[in-house]
Write a protein that holds these residues in place. Structure first.
Motif, PDB file in Angstrom:
ATOM      1  N   SER A  83      40.673  39.730  23.211  1.00 51.83           N
ATOM      2  CA  SER A  83      41.378  40.294  24.374  1.00 51.83           C
ATOM      3  C   SER A  83      40.420  40.472  25.546  1.00 51.83           C
ATOM      4  O   SER A  83      40.761  40.184  26.699  1.00 51.83           O
ATOM      5  N   VAL A  84      39.206  40.934  25.265  1.00 45.90           N
ATOM      6  CA  VAL A  84      38.208  41.103  26.318  1.00 45.90           C
ATOM      7  C   VAL A  84      37.821  39.740  26.897  1.00 45.90           C
ATOM      8  O   VAL A  84      37.667  39.584  28.112  1.00 45.90           O
ATOM      9  N   LYS A  85      37.696  38.720  26.033  1.00 42.99           N
ATOM     10  CA  LYS A  85      37.379  37.377  26.526  1.00 42.99           C
ATOM     11  C   LYS A  85      38.473  36.853  27.455  1.00 42.99           C
ATOM     12  O   LYS A  85      38.197  36.208  28.471  1.00 42.99           O
ATOM     13  N   LYS A  86      39.729  37.145  27.112  1.00 41.66           N
ATOM     14  CA  LYS A  86      40.840  36.732  27.980  1.00 41.66           C
ATOM     15  C   LYS A  86      40.759  37.440  29.326  1.00 41.66           C
ATOM     16  O   LYS A  86      41.025  36.836  30.381  1.00 41.66           O
ATOM     17  N   ALA A  87      40.398  38.727  29.294  1.00 35.86           N
ATOM     18  CA  ALA A  87      40.242  39.480  30.544  1.00 35.86           C
ATOM     19  C   ALA A  87      39.108  38.887  31.373  1.00 35.86           C
ATOM     20  O   ALA A  87      39.232  38.737  32.602  1.00 35.86           O
ATOM     21  N   GLN A  88      38.007  38.541  30.724  1.00 40.63           N
ATOM     22  CA  GLN A  88      36.880  37.927  31.433  1.00 40.63           C
ATOM     23  C   GLN A  88      37.287  36.598  32.070  1.00 40.63           C
ATOM     24  O   GLN A  88      36.940  36.320  33.218  1.00 40.63           O
ATOM     25  N   ASP A  89      38.008  35.777  31.296  1.00 41.50           N
ATOM     26  CA  ASP A  89      38.452  34.481  31.823  1.00 41.50           C
ATOM     27  C   ASP A  89      39.361  34.659  33.037  1.00 41.50           C
ATOM     28  O   ASP A  89      39.256  33.916  34.020  1.00 41.50           O
ATOM     29  N   PHE A  90      40.240  35.653  32.950  1.00 46.08           N
ATOM     30  CA  PHE A  90      41.153  35.905  34.072  1.00 46.08           C
ATOM     31  C   PHE A  90      40.368  36.325  35.317  1.00 46.08           C
ATOM     32  O   PHE A  90      40.626  35.846  36.420  1.00 46.08           O
ATOM     33  N   ILE A  91      39.393  37.205  35.128  1.00 43.79           N
ATOM     34  CA  ILE A  91      38.573  37.667  36.259  1.00 43.79           C
ATOM     35  C   ILE A  91      37.828  36.494  36.887  1.00 43.79           C
ATOM     36  O   ILE A  91      37.790  36.338  38.110  1.00 43.79           O
ATOM     37  N   GLU A  92      37.229  35.652  36.048  1.00 42.55           N
ATOM     38  CA  GLU A  92      36.415  34.548  36.556  1.00 42.55           C
ATOM     39  C   GLU A  92      37.263  33.463  37.239  1.00 42.55           C
ATOM     40  O   GLU A  92      36.774  32.768  38.129  1.00 42.55           O
ATOM     41  N   THR A  93      38.520  33.356  36.845  1.00 45.61           N
ATOM     42  CA  THR A  93      39.413  32.364  37.452  1.00 45.61           C
ATOM     43  C   THR A  93      40.039  32.879  38.751  1.00 45.61           C
ATOM     44  O   THR A  93      40.347  32.096  39.657  1.00 45.61           O
ATOM     45  N   ASN A  94      40.210  34.197  38.844  1.00 43.83           N
ATOM     46  CA  ASN A  94      40.931  34.784  39.969  1.00 43.83           C
ATOM     47  C   ASN A  94      40.087  35.762  40.775  1.00 43.83           C
ATOM     48  O   ASN A  94      40.621  36.691  41.385  1.00 43.83           O
ATOM     49  N   PHE A  95      38.757  35.543  40.796  1.00 43.50           N
ATOM     50  CA  PHE A  95      37.881  36.518  41.439  1.00 43.50           C
ATOM     51  C   PHE A  95      38.141  36.664  42.937  1.00 43.50           C
ATOM     52  O   PHE A  95      37.789  37.672  43.544  1.00 43.50           O
ATOM     53  N   GLN A  96      38.778  35.646  43.553  1.00 38.55           N
ATOM     54  CA  GLN A  96      39.052  35.728  44.996  1.00 38.55           C
ATOM     55  C   GLN A  96      40.118  36.784  45.305  1.00 38.55           C
ATOM     56  O   GLN A  96      40.232  37.244  46.443  1.00 38.55           O
ATOM     57  N   ASP A  97      40.900  37.155  44.291  1.00 38.74           N
ATOM     58  CA  ASP A  97      41.996  38.110  44.488  1.00 38.74           C
ATOM     59  C   ASP A  97      41.546  39.536  44.166  1.00 38.74           C
ATOM     60  O   ASP A  97      40.489  39.748  43.573  1.00 38.74           O
ATOM     61  N   LYS A  98      42.372  40.479  44.534  1.00 35.13           N
ATOM     62  CA  LYS A  98      42.133  41.869  44.147  1.00 35.13           C
ATOM     63  C   LYS A  98      42.631  42.042  42.723  1.00 35.13           C
ATOM     64  O   LYS A  98      43.808  41.815  42.420  1.00 35.13           O
ATOM     65  N   ILE A  99      41.752  42.436  41.815  1.00 34.80           N
ATOM     66  CA  ILE A  99      42.090  42.592  40.399  1.00 34.80           C
ATOM     67  C   ILE A  99      41.887  44.051  40.021  1.00 34.80           C
ATOM     68  O   ILE A  99      40.847  44.639  40.320  1.00 34.80           O
TER      69      ILE A  99
END
Length: 329
Positions: free
Chosen positions: A219-235
């Protein structure tokens, strides 16, 4: 005189750490003589065997003494030891009680770079601050969770134990030890003679953030992947918790345990790493880079950037992007 033991362990070790330390401390003695003063250091290589072969036999290090011959020493230097750290510990297990014994007898100990792994194995770093090479920070934390690793620092000092950050930052720790024993004037002379940047204390500008995925929490890896793919957005943390169908507190606890960063810190580091790459290679100005990585507030961006790198965005660009600097001149 202060007796310095430069350890020559078994395995692949940093010859630069050994020779550099010997050369600089010997030069301190020469400066002392030139000023009409007594030499400060007796410098000896101390090993487990009469010779240690390095780099497939290309080099051989011959210690002056074996560990059993050292009755008393004042400063012990541990060089970087390369390779599988658990195998290194097994190869050099005889050194561990020797280090503990001499530390308890009053010796100070300094480790260079990933020599911190070996020092930590003695237990002497428990509860203390420690620096090591930033590339192995996560591996170090996993092996020694009871040590306070400060991977942004070039050096640490606590209770007679010193550690240095990655690679050639050992020179900064060595210069600090020279100043502590010989005074500021001699340290400045050494800095000038060997062209070492005196008073440097952070390795933050050199850190390359590569994510922290040496864990098994999917689950943490999925969160990391999401952050790294969408870092241009506000997360936000809530957004990630909803995405993964886990509670916010659970996600924050698991994320910190797996990566050694909070979710917010991780988001910041991914954004700043992207900004660093833009500043290093592109022609965009700081504001353009800031917007590209999802920041809209200049003060906030600069504050986070400096916290992570130790430099302002402009200082960082000028340090690593000569083309951009030329364009402004």
């Amino acid at each position: 005189m202060k007796h310095v033991s430069i350890i020559v362990p078994h395995g692949h070790i940093s010859l630069t750490n050994i020779e550099g330390t010997h050369q600089i401390l010997a030069e301190v003695n020469e400066f002392q003589k030139a000023m009409g003063k007594a030499p400060l250091f007796t410098i000896q290589l101390v090993g487990l065997s009469t010779e240690t072969r390095q780099r497939n036999g290309l080099f051989t290090v011959t210690p002056d003494l074996l560990i059993g011959d050292v009755l008393k020493t004042d400063l012990i230097i541990i060089p970087a030891l390369f390779g599988d750290q658990k195998q290194i510990l097994a190869l050099n297990e005889e050194l561990i009680p020797w280090l503990i014994k001499h530390y308890k007898a009053g010796a100070e100990i300094a480790s260079y770079c990933i020599g911190a792994f070996f020092l930590a194995a003695t237990g002497l770093l428990k509860g203390k601050q420690c620096a090591t090479h930033w590339r192995l920070a996560n591996e170090f934390r996993a092996m020694f969770p009871d040590v306070n690793l400060v991977d942004d620092k070039i050096m640490t000092e606590e209770d007679g134990i010193y550690t240095s950050g990655g690679a050639y930052s050992y020179l900064n720790l060595l210069l600090y030890l020279v100043e502590k024993n010989a005074g500021r004037d001699v340290a400045v002379l050494i800095a000038k003679a060997f062209m070492i940047d005196i008073d440097k204390n952070s390795q933050s500008p050199f850190i390359i953030f590569q994510g922290q995925k040496a864990h098994e929490d999917e689950s943490v890896k999925k969160a990391q992947d999401f952050i790294e793919t969408n870092f241009q957005d506000k997360i936000t943390v809530d957004q990630l918790a909803d995405l993964l169908a886990v509670g916010r507190r659970s996600l924050e606890r698991r994320f910190k345990s797996a990566t050694a960063n909070t979710v917010t810190e991780y988001i910041q580091r991914v954004k700043i790493e992207a900004a660093k790459k833009d500043l290093e290679t592109g022609r965009k100005n700081v504001n353009e880079v800031m917007f590209d990585v999802g920041y809209s507030d200049t003060k906030s961006f600069r504050t986070v950037f400096k916290k992570i790198t130790g430099l302002s965005p402009i200082e960082y660009r000028n340090k690593y992007n000569k083309e951009a600097l030329v364009l402004e001149m």
